[in-house]
Design a protein around this motif. Structure first.
Motif, PDB file in Angstrom:
ATOM      1  N   ARG A  83      -9.987  -2.771   2.039  1.00 12.05           N
ATOM      2  CA  ARG A  83      -9.898  -2.521   0.131  1.00 12.05           C
ATOM      3  C   ARG A  83      -8.873  -1.809  -0.172  1.00 12.05           C
ATOM      4  NH1 ARG A  83     -14.674   0.765  -2.644  1.00 12.05           N
ATOM      5  NH2 ARG A  83     -14.705   1.740  -0.056  1.00 12.05           N
ATOM      6  N   SER A  84      -7.720  -0.627   1.219  1.00  9.48           N
ATOM      7  CA  SER A  84      -6.953   0.469   0.327  1.00  9.48           C
ATOM      8  C   SER A  84      -6.158   0.242   1.266  1.00  9.48           C
ATOM      9  CB  SER A  84      -7.879   1.765   1.353  1.00  9.48           C
ATOM     10  OG  SER A  84      -7.756   3.266   0.607  1.00  9.48           O
ATOM     11  N   GLY A 105      -4.715  -2.349  -1.045  1.00 10.30           N
ATOM     12  CA  GLY A 105      -5.596  -3.241  -0.759  1.00 10.30           C
ATOM     13  C   GLY A 105      -5.513  -4.467  -0.890  1.00 10.30           C
ATOM     14  N   ALA A 106      -6.496  -4.923   0.027  1.00  9.83           N
ATOM     15  CA  ALA A 106      -6.119  -6.471   0.137  1.00  9.83           C
ATOM     16  C   ALA A 106      -7.358  -6.860   0.462  1.00  9.83           C
ATOM     17  CB  ALA A 106      -5.163  -6.769   0.578  1.00  9.83           C
TER      18      ALA A 106
END
Lengths: 368, 149
Positions: A83-84, A105-106
């Motif tokens: 997420r980062s 993030g993804a």
């Protein structure tokens, strides 16, 4: 080989438990290039299940791994998302790696047939990368507005690909879903003509390929309301088939396809729909004739596929159950058959837009 | 909301534990930049303040004193706080007797200058929510992965 699989199988758990004392599993999946299982941890490490003694801290932030992808070109390159951040590792041909980090993030990452990677960044668009040897890696961030709204990319699946061009489908939450043409050049990925379809009342949270030899562009996508939507050919066949099934519980999380079967993870259960996809693709399925197997649990946070098995994530462990047997798992008592739930195909109107022009930022990382 | 020209109209109540003041910053209520997260339109001012009050009550804080909150239904499901499905809110460190404000946090961070970089719900705050049993382990783990609970 001494595999670290616990032999203790609690009576209430279907399947075998994969547990490590020092590695809480946040993600599991297959490297299609060698068939190995790879695992990500809640502190940003990754390792091969077949070489469990060594793990690599790949996420600079140490956040939980939520996706890995593997590319065969030019050699095995790896992408890891949290997420980062998103990290890319490209072999340098001398036994070491070039590393490129994206400081954002993804929700996951997938590989294209051309050897590239694409990661959904939410409102921030799509991150693309095509590994190259010996030079700076080119990362692209693409965004697109539809009717003044920047599309929120949440999940991706590869629909088809020929090594140069891919067709990617995307779940885009309340923005619906997208069908995206992806083109690869020597050192980068470009996004082309794309179609966006939404229903204002639907929150699309996952999407998967149903590809078969007869229907290579077949797709299923999932509403958070547990509605399942099906297409034999995402570019051609409309109207799509939308299935509402009574009696399913919970907030929908994930839909998976394995050899004609569909699986659904919700906040309250795992559901198996034997042959639903194959019957849909062969034209044999009616909306009112479904078999559903249910395993009720509020504990599973994720579900993955690997070589005919479902991997169910729970509390940092994985429970592995064969996907081809119904009821699924080793404890039939925990699975309930609901052979004929009330179900029907419903008409869902889709608003459709097509666009070609993406806004694009390029980030070139130095070779290291 | 009844803001007039005040960019951050203050709520009349204070938190129960530390008597903190709270205001509703218009940038997160439909009058901000395109990349300002927005509180869900179905969330009332009373509900927004209740999230802040509960964050203070349980001390869902990070090392810098910022607070974090969430909203659940009667069956302990996480509810969306923001227009993009955000489920965790951040409240800036209230400081001394100054009203603070909050906003929904995106599930993934965004690259950019440090002062504009999208932030995440910190692990320490999510762990406190787990320990207080306001998050289930499943919800906690999914939020750590940038997913909705």
């Amino acid at each position: 080989m001494n595999l670290p699989i616990s032999s203790a199988i609690p009576a209430y758990e279907p399947g075998r438990r994969i547990h490590f004392e020092d590695f809480e599993i946040s993600w599991a999946g297959e490297n299609p290039l060698n068939g190995e299982i790879y695992l990500g941890s809640y502190d940003g490490r990754c390792k091969s299940f077949d070489r469990p003694a060594s793990s690599a801290p790949l996420s600079p932030s140490g956040e939980a791994v939520n996706g890995m992808a593997f590319s065969a070109l030019p050699e095995t390159a790896v992408a890891v998302s949290t997420r980062s951040d998103v990290t890319f590792l490209v072999p340098d041909g001398r036994g070491d790696w070039h590393r490129a980090d994206y400081d954002g993030g993804a929700h996951g990452v997938i590989a294209t047939s051309s050897g590239g990677f694409i990661a959904p960044l939410g409102r921030n668009g799509l991150l693309t990368m095509k590994p190259v040897r010996g030079a700076g890696q080119i990362l692209g961030r693409f965004q697109i507005d539809v009717a003044g709204n920047t599309i929120n990319f949440y999940k991706l699946a590869r629909c088809s690909g020929d090594g140069t061009k891919d067709l990617i489908v995307a779940a885009a939450r309340k923005d619906g879903f997208a069908i995206i043409e992806v083109n690869a050049s020597e050192d980068r990925i470009e996004l082309g003509l794309s179609h966006f379809l939404r229903n204002p009342g639907l929150d699309i949270v996952d999407i998967c390929s149903l590809a078969s030899p007869d229907w290579p562009r077949a797709v299923a996508w999932l509403g958070v309301d547990r509605s399942i939507h099906l297409s034999r050919d995402i570019l051609q066949a409309r109207p799509f088939k939308s299935l509402q099934i009574d009696g399913l519980r919970g907030k929908a999380y994930t839909v998976l396809h394995d050899r004609g079967h569909l699986f659904l993870l919700t906040s309250e259960a795992v559901y198996g729909f034997p042959d639903l996809a194959s019957r849909f693709l062969s034209g044999e399925m009616r909306g009112d004739s479904l078999t559903v197997y249910s395993h009720y649990s509020k504990e599973y946070d994720d579900i993955y596929l690997h070589q005919n098995h479902l991997f169910l994530g729970k509390h940092g462990d994985i429970y592995r159950v064969p996907s081809e047997s119904f009821p699924i798992g080793r404890d039939p008592e925990s699975w309930q058959e609901n052979s004929e739930p009330k179900s029907e195909f419903v008409e869902v109107p889709w608003e459709r837009s097509s666009k070609q022009e993406w806004s694009n930022d390029l980030l070139i990382t130095p070779a290291a | 909301m009844s803001s007039g020209d005040d960019p951050c109209p203050e709520h009349p109540a204070r938190t129960r534990r530390r008597s903190l003041r709270y205001c509703f910053y218009i940038a997160h209520h439909g009058r901000g930049a395109a990349d300002d997260s927005q509180w869900a339109v179905d969330l009332s001012e009373a509900e927004e303040f209740a999230i802040f009050d509960e964050a203070d009550r349980h001390d869902f804080s990070d090392p810098n004193g910022n607070l974090y909150g969430l909203r659940r239904d009667e069956e302990s499901n996480l509810l969306d706080l923001g227009t993009e499905g955000e489920q965790i809110a951040k409240f800036w460190d209230p400081g001394k007797n100054q009203p603070t404000h909050g906003f929904p946090l995106w599930p993934c961070s965004e690259t950019g200058p440090e002062n504009r970089k999208k932030q995440l719900a910190p692990k320490v705050a999510l762990k406190k929510m787990l320990d207080a049993r306001l998050l289930s382990r499943r919800q906690h783990d999914r939020l750590l992965k940038g997913k909705y609970g």
